[in-house]
Enzyme design. Structure first.
Site: not given
Length: 311
Positions: A128-130, A145, A280, A282
């Site tokens: 995550n880039v938040d 990332h 997860n 999914g």
């Protein structure tokens, strides 16, 4: 933009066929996993961890790629080489970065920080880039990332905070700033997309949008994130492998592991014979590598596990 420059999104892994019931016995199993590895568990997280904070994901049940099959992200080479692509990106980011930066850490982020503080977790790699893991208090974090919090000149490499860059965008684009204020007043903020992007009206023209150049070399800026078609920096990749090497086990949460930069870390751990637990809701690319797969949301597992280990 030429159609040949666009890509179609692949690696939409299957939605869950069943749900793992979160029982007291299951939570105790996860607690035992942490106790067994004595503070040498490494976390690996993805977009699903930030969904409860209001940040959309790409590949989840309601993710952008799954719901909006026509959506295509901007590519690294487009942002680097094409003026029109930069105008489009910075115009959409001009609107999207505000709600992205309003997001607050949720219970999952805080649970990871607590597990590290109580020495059950030795570090965390996030796709995550938040910046929410750091905001929640996690310390040993590798942002695989990158981060949206900064921009970097492609010419000389100078860095600038995204907040300051936003102020420069506002000064250069007063009409766009007023357009934003009108949307806020009307309560019609644009539909959010992952990574600070938004949907703007399809007839909106980006040709008038201006973006700053570097005051040192007049180069162009881009966010310090890895775009599609770009590569994780060698130093970051090396550190990610080193963190796996130094761990005894891997806990994967909230990611389908569709990007190879994350999935290869799961493979690296398994090649060393280490336990890999995936939480997860999914299908994931790493299901066949997992020693334990929990088909449930991380929000239902991590916070109660952190609380049980604390008590």
């Amino acid at each position: 933009m030429a159609p040949s420059a666009r890509i179609k999104i692949k690696n939409l892994y299957g939605l869950p066929k069943a749900h793992t019931p979160v029982t007291a016995a299951l939570l105790e199993t996860v607690c035992d996993f942490f106790r067994r590895h004595q503070g040498r568990v490494l976390g690996l997280t993805g977009a699903g961890v930030s969904v409860p904070s209001g940040i959309p994901d790409y590949r989840g049940a309601h993710g952008t790629y799954r719901v909006h099959g026509e959506y295509t992200p901007i590519l690294h080479h487009e942002l680097v080489t094409q003026h029109a692509s930069r105008q489009r990106y910075w115009a959409r980011s001009f609107f999207g970065i505000r709600p992205a930066f309003r997001a607050e850490p949720n219970r999952i982020h805080r649970a990871f920080a607590e597990l590290e503080a109580s020495q059950y977790l030795h570090g965390l790699i996030t796709q995550n880039v938040d910046g929410l893991h750091l905001q929640a208090g996690s310390r040993n974090v590798l942002e695989l990332h990158g981060t949206l919090k900064r921009v970097q000149c492609l010419g000389c490499g100078s860095l600038e905070s995204r907040d300051e860059f936003q102020r420069r965008l506002e000064r250069l684009n007063p009409e766009w700033a007023e357009f934003w204020r009108q949307m806020v007043r009307s309560g019609e903020e644009p539909q959010r997309r992952p990574d600070g992007d938004v949907d703007l009206p399809p007839n909106l023209q980006y040709g008038s949008f201006k973006y700053p150049q570097c005051p040192h070399c007049h180069g162009h800026y881009m966010p310090t994130v890895v775009f599609f078609g770009g590569n994780v920096a060698d130093a970051v990749r090396s550190r990610s492998y080193r963190m796996v090497d130094e761990s005894a086990a891997l806990l994967v949460c909230g990611t389908s592991l569709a990007t190879f930069s994350a999935y290869r870390l799961v493979r690296h751990a398994r090649e060393q014979g280490k336990e890999v637990v995936i939480v997860n809701y999914g299908e994931t690319r790493g299901d066949g590598d997992a020693t334990l797969k929990l088909e449930t949301a991380a929000e239902d597992v991590l916070p109660p596990v952190a609380a049980k280990l604390r008590s």
